[in-house]
Design a protein around this motif. Structure first.
Motif: not given
Lengths: 424, 424
Positions: A368, A308, B384-387, A366, A386-387, A384
């Motif tokens: 995105h 990020e 973030n979106g993955n959450d 994924q 989490n990827d 981000n």
């Protein structure tokens, strides 16, 4: 111990070239990168549809501050510090700080950070968490004497105590760094002694410099010069110095930083959230200054996500300069990896034979991150933290398929939650 | 069909109050929110350690543009559009656009967006994807006549054709919107006819307005007035108009927008990445203008993540104004939810009895969202979106525990990847 990572898109070498290849790790370093490696290995990871990236190097943070995440937002810096952060920090025992350090380490592992430069207090407690976690941590005790000679002596004593305590851990991965907090919170005597000690002990120095306009005003009033000129005049600067923020730097400051080989740790998220200002990234790069990237603490960001942070860096400088060509994806990616390694003097930050095996595997299966038109662009602009699926440091797997192997995630989250009432 | 969501932290009502409660959904709306609901339900979701949030409303995007993600970055707007985006868009068949729309829908569901306002072409193809996905889509065909009367007629015909095609789907969830592209690409004749048709058919209008300085120059040269004054003078504006961007608005423009009840869809990520500029958020809010939030297309962002977009909005305006108190977390959260719903005239954007059951469940059992000191702050600054774990639209579960139930994720990613060579 050996690890073979197969079939990934590998971000290779100093130019961050994308190659479909296998990566063989032997011991703590990268042994080979090429298509079709047939060696046997202790662990084989299938990286199909995944990107094998250098791990991220967070060049300025305060890792235990996750405990204070969200406790005070949308406030001016001094109100934030004096009325919300400092009173709570006064309640932080070594035990609480250790919980915060574990939380920070967990967050970093889960978002692909492999190395970080930290400044906080009770760093011997932080060091234990770093050692356990498997991360590479450069840890500085933040010294503040506010011009009181008694305090100067006490702070130096504490720094040396923490240095010795960290040295006793005897781990290449956990290193002590000198961390005088800032020119506005440290006396000249303290800064000079830190410089002397850092050279004597062959240690890096990190310090907050020129973060806010208020700081510039304060230092100019007190010394008749800018913080950078002040530090230069007392012989403080050198290629072993990493200054955090560097928001309010003028052309003379930038020349001084370049001449002395100083690294600047850029913290776009924190500078934006606290409204500190926009650092002169383009001028620094043009002057040849090494610029790394940091998240700052989670109380002013509010996370430790370097993916990020790359996006924030790129977007901030484009809009600030009204020029979409500045802070391009590769420049920012280099700040978050290789430039950080250079600042710390470690053979890391890129994937190449002989370099430290510090890397992150990122799941591109994924929506995105598809189609895979441009790997570096996707990491900077679309991804981000989490990827990140797998994190490897020093040839050891810290997280595999999102499962952290070195730490007890549930216990850390519980421990962190328990502290809320005690410091809130 | 009923759904009971138990034990979550619910973001309740217009004030976004955090309450530990259960949420009962019956049919397509929220039936009850309180502690200890004992009704039986077709589906029960345990939301312990999770946050139940209004779904996000992306008020400006071009959903099929994910296909072009990462194909051209770090370029000036006109170079980007003319040399990279438009030539590729010319190759986009309805079939390709449908693939892009599925990719966009998948990305939105996975990041907690429940409703979006779209502008692209072949919207009948997009509508099919929206219908399948379960999302709530407001779809506009982007009309461009460049002052050519023959083209004006053609564009209006195409818009009406797409409107009828979408109406035939007979779904409350999929609505047609008129979408003249911008004052610099549309003639006055086209704009006037659109205004007339929108009123006649009781349809919303969305249009790009005042995105770049170049546009202001062009319109001022052509008409001797700003784009907003131009639109006001021809009677185009009203509370059914949503303008995208609104970056270069002066005080007079802002008064006009307020007087006419126009909504502005703010796109911080795109405005930053393309270096368009910083929109006057504070002035718009102070004037009482309704401001929503959008991601713009994935080619200029480069994702559709509304959680990330909230952070960009907050941080951008703080640093731009050198004031950390502006664009606070709650203000930005409201832009991404309730303000979007108001613009579209739907009873959504908040969690409250009688409102549409459009919501997202976000997993806070993660290090970057702990301790849970402040739910709204964590959503804006840390998440973030993955959450997002579960997405519900119109009382139907579209994603449960990260698994998308309405779409074939693997097929969509494969289909998107296959197009790369054909348009690259």
């Amino acid at each position: 111990m050996s690890i073979l990572i197969r079939n990934g898109y590998v971000i290779y070498g100093e130019d961050f070239e994308i190659v479909k290849a296998d990566v063989l790790i032997e011991g703590n370093s990268i042994a080979e990168v090429r298509k079709g490696i047939n060696e046997s290995a202790d662990t084989v990871i299938d990286a199909s549809g995944r990107v094998v990236s250098p791990g991220f190097i967070n060049l300025h943070t305060h890792s235990p501050m996750g405990l204070l995440r969200g406790l005070a937002d949308d406030l001016p810096l001094m109100d934030w510090l004096q009325n919300h952060i400092w009173p709570r920090e006064a309640k932080l025992t070594p035990e609480y700080i250790k919980v915060g350090a574990y939380l920070g380490a967990l967050e970093m592992i889960k978002t692909g950070t492999t190395t970080f430069l930290d400044m906080y207090f009770h760093m011997d407690a932080v060091a234990e968490a770093v050692l356990d976690s498997g991360l590479r941590g450069y840890l500085s005790y933040g010294m503040i004497d506010l011009g009181d000679p008694e305090k100067t002596e006490k702070e130096i004593k504490e720094a040396l105590r923490e240095m010795k305590s960290i040295e006793k851990l005897n781990s290449e991965r956990v290193q002590f760094v000198f961390g005088p907090h800032a020119p506005y919170t440290c006396s000249i005597a303290l800064l000079k002694e830190v410089r002397r000690l850092a050279s004597e002990h062959n240690r890096l120095i990190t310090i907050h410099v020129s973060e806010t306009m208020a700081e510039i005003g304060q230092i100019t009033e007190r010394y008749g010069k800018s913080p950078v000129v002040l530090l230069d005049d007392i012989g403080f600067l050198g290629s072993d110095v990493i200054i955090a923020h560097g928001v309010w730097l003028d052309s003379r400051d930038i020349q001084i930083l370049a001449r002395n080989g100083v690294t600047v740790a850029h913290n776009p998220g924190s500078n934006m959230k606290l409204a500190s200002g926009v650092m002169p990234l383009q001028k620094l790069i043009n002057a040849g200054v090494n610029v790394g990237l940091g998240t700052d603490g989670a109380a002013s960001n509010n996370n430790l996500d370097m993916l990020e942070e790359m996006k924030l860096a790129a977007l901030l400088h484009k809009v600030h300069n009204l020029d979409p060509t500045v802070a391009d994806a590769k420049t920012v990616f280099k700040m978050a990896t290789l430039n950080g390694a250079r600042a710390l003097g470690i053979k890391a930050g890129i994937i190449k034979e002989g370099y430290l095996a510090d890397l992150a595997i990122i799941d591109f299966n994924q929506p995105h991150l598809r189609p895979i038109n441009n790997v570096i662009s996707h990491l900077v602009y679309s991804a981000n933290g989490n990827d990140v699926e797998t994190t490897i440091v020093d040839g050891k797997i810290l997280m595999l398929d999102r499962e952290v192997l070195t730490l007890d995630e549930e216990k850390i989250l519980d421990d962190a939650e328990k502290i809320v009432g005690k410091i809130g």
